[in-house]
Enzyme design. Structure first.
Site: not given
Ligand code: PEP
Ligand code: MG
Length: 574
Positions: A188, A331, A433, A456-457, A467, A504
């Site tokens: 993040h 969210r 995800e 991402n997840d 990650r 997203c």
């Molecule tokens: C993801 O996991 O791709 C996502 C958009 O959520 P975050 O990055 O906040 O975990």
């Molecule tokens: Mg996520």
């Protein structure tokens, strides 16, 4: 590791790690056990950090890394069954000191004893004790309470690690770039840097020892380069590259008001991901047609209490109003794993593997009052615009059923209390995800009004690659056929069933992947505001049929490197 593109030439500000504010508030009589647990959790976290630093510096393979390794081992030792930890524990029990206060007192006592010894070598150990103690205190405070406000405007921040909560403390424009020793490109901190448009290099193992405050340095966040003590020639070269970068950025600005549609006239929704309210202006300036992912964690950062419904409502209503009728997807809390909040630390537990532990919707359902307050705030804010509600980390349909049950109960309660809320409740959707959710997405379709694919997840869990871990960051590749198949299949099923679907995750903001997504049939993407215009530029050159053809070809491949090459070579000649 280049985590966020851009070139900056400026002065280093090395994060002052000595600054910590110690609360002297005593604990309640019945809180001794919980406070001792907090102490031990902090110790475990500190040891973990030291071990990561050690392996990071070993990877760097420099001459000094062996020596640094010994020192870090010694630090770990100081935290294992040591006088520091035992002493702090005693003070928690006997004087009801809070854990941070207890640690600070013990450090003072031990360090004073050392420095009183008439031997320069031993006296110097006092600083090691302080170093270890400060690290422990920072872990205990949770969101490291650092002196962000001391960094001068325009500084390049140099730090061991920077959390999203730390970034939230800086004023816009205060930081022009940052470089850290730890951190993965999809964590993040990296996401936040990209969305704030701040060039960043992460995982530069030796950086702290290589730079002093005030040094002139150059950061190239795109290439992952940090140039220390630049020569005149370096400065001339990078000044030119910086100008080219800024010119390209300005050129993009002209795309702000042109329609976001493919060459063959298919409209594509480009939404923004928002981590902090300050990004909202960038989203609007870059022509976002909505917010596709409002990460609500910001309301919980840098607070040692849980914000109630009213406080959350005020923040959310403000954002919804500023979007002026454009859709806003909010969210619910996705705390846990890499995302932390002080007030929830006790609830999150310290399972052996936080990414697989109590996080996202699992935590919200375990502690339904969290969801109740969030749903209440969101439902009330929804009166000011067009809102959707998104649930993170969903695995099974039961989680959605339970969430919906709470959602409807909260709506009923609000109506009874006389709050105005829309007759038709805003759509309730799930993040896709986790591989289980993607594979069995048809089962979730029963309870979900929309889907948002979090790449991402999805990549992290499909490939079993953390990650945020710098050691495996090079292996984090969303182009693995398994990840691509999951994304393709979720989009296909959603389109067949008429369920709105978006992507997203960070992939959505990378122009390289856009033809693939359009070819899969995706028509809604949500990304960091800084990427909106780049993506628009890319998709305006695309033709949907050609993209579909190209996507089909990509999906026949078995080699990730070949897939990457095909995407790089993708020329959209209709
Ligand atoms: C993801 O996991 O791709 C996502 C958009 O959520 P975050 O990055 O906040 O975990
Ligand atoms: Mg996520």
């Amino acid at each position: 590791m280049g985590a966020s593109g851009g070139i900056v030439i400026g002065r280093a500000f090395v994060l002052d790690r000595q600054y910590i504010q110690v609360s002297r508030k005593p604990i309640a009589d019945d809180a001794v056990q919980a406070e001792s647990k907090r102490l031990h959790d902090g110790v475990a976290q500190s040891i973990d950090q030291l071990k990561r630093l050690k392996s990071q510096s070993a990877n760097a393979g420099s001459a000094a890394s062996e020596e640094l390794g010994f020192l870090l081992d010694a630090y770990v030792h100081m935290l294992t069954e040591s006088r520091l930890v035992r002493g702090a524990e005693e003070l928690i029990v006997s004087r009801k000191l809070n854990a941070v206060h207890a640690v600070s007192e013990v450090i003072d006592v031990i360090a004073n004893q050392f420095s009183g010894i008439d031997d320069r070598y031993i006296a110097a150990r006092a600083s090691d004790i302080r170093e270890v103690g400060l690290r422990l205190m920072r872990c205990l405070i949770g969101e490291t309470d650092r002196a962000a406000d001391m960094a001068p405007t325009g500084a390049i921040l140099i730090a061991e690690d920077v959390s999203p909560a730390d970034m939230a403390r800086f004023e816009p424009g205060q930081l022009t770039a940052f470089v850290t020793a730890l951190g993965g490109a999809e964590g993040h901190t990296a996401i936040m840097a990209r969305s704030l448009g701040i060039p960043a290099v992460l995982g530069a193992a030796d950086i702290i020892r290589g730079v002093s405050g005030g040094d002139q340095i150059i950061v190239d966040g795109g290439r992952g380069e940090v140039i220390l003590a630049p020569t005149d020639a370096d400065i001339a070269h990078y000044t030119q590259r910086r100008e080219d970068w800024l010119a390209a950025r300005n050129k993009l600005a002209s795309l702000r008001d042109v329609p976001s549609a493919t060459r063959d006239g298919v409209d594509i929704d480009l939404h923004a991901n928002i981590e902090l309210p300050i990004e909202l202006s960038a989203a609007l300036e870059n022509g976002a047609s909505g917010i596709g992912l409002l990460r609500s964690e910001f309301m919980f950062m840098n607070k040692d209490y849980l914000p109630d419904e009213d406080e959350q409502y005020a923040e959310l209503a403000d954002i919804v109003k500023r979007m002026d009728g454009k859709p806003v997807t909010i969210r619910t809390l996705d705390i846990g794993g890499e995302k932390l909040a002080v007030a929830l630390q006790a609830d999150m537990g310290t399972g052996p593997n936080p990414a697989l532990g109590l996080r996202g919707v699992r935590l919200s359902l375990r502690k339904p009052e969290l969801l109740e307050a969030q749903f209440g705030a969101i439902l009330r804010a929804s009166l000011h615009g067009q809102v959707r509600v998104l649930i993170p980390m969903v695995v099974s349909v039961h989680e959605m059923t339970r969430a919906r049950h709470i959602y409807e109960a909260v709506a009923k309660r609000l109506r009874k209390q006389g709050h105005a809320i829309p007759d038709d409740l805003p759509p309730l959707g799930a993040m896709i995800e986790i591989p289980a959710a993607a594979i069995a997405v048809d089962t979730l379709a029963r309870e979900c009004d929309f889907f948002a694919i979090g790449t991402n997840d999805l990549t992290q869990y499909t490939l079993a690659i953390d990650r945020t871990d710098d050691q495996v960051a090079g292996l984090f590749d969303p182009l693995h056929p398994s990840v691509l198949r999951l994304i393709r299949d979720v989009i296909k099923l959603s389109n067949e069933r008429g369920i709105p679907v978006s992507v997203c995750g960070e992939m959505a903001g990378d122009p390289r992947y856009i033809p693939l997504f359009i070819g899969f049939g995706l028509r809604n993407l949500s990304m960091s505001p800084v990427n909106l215009l780049l993506v628009k530029q890319r998709l305006r050159r695309l033709d949907t049929r050609n993209s579909k053809h190209q996507a089909d070809r990509v999906m026949e491949q078995w080699d990730q490197a070949r897939i990457a090459m095909m995407l790089d070579d993708f020329n959209d000649l209709a």
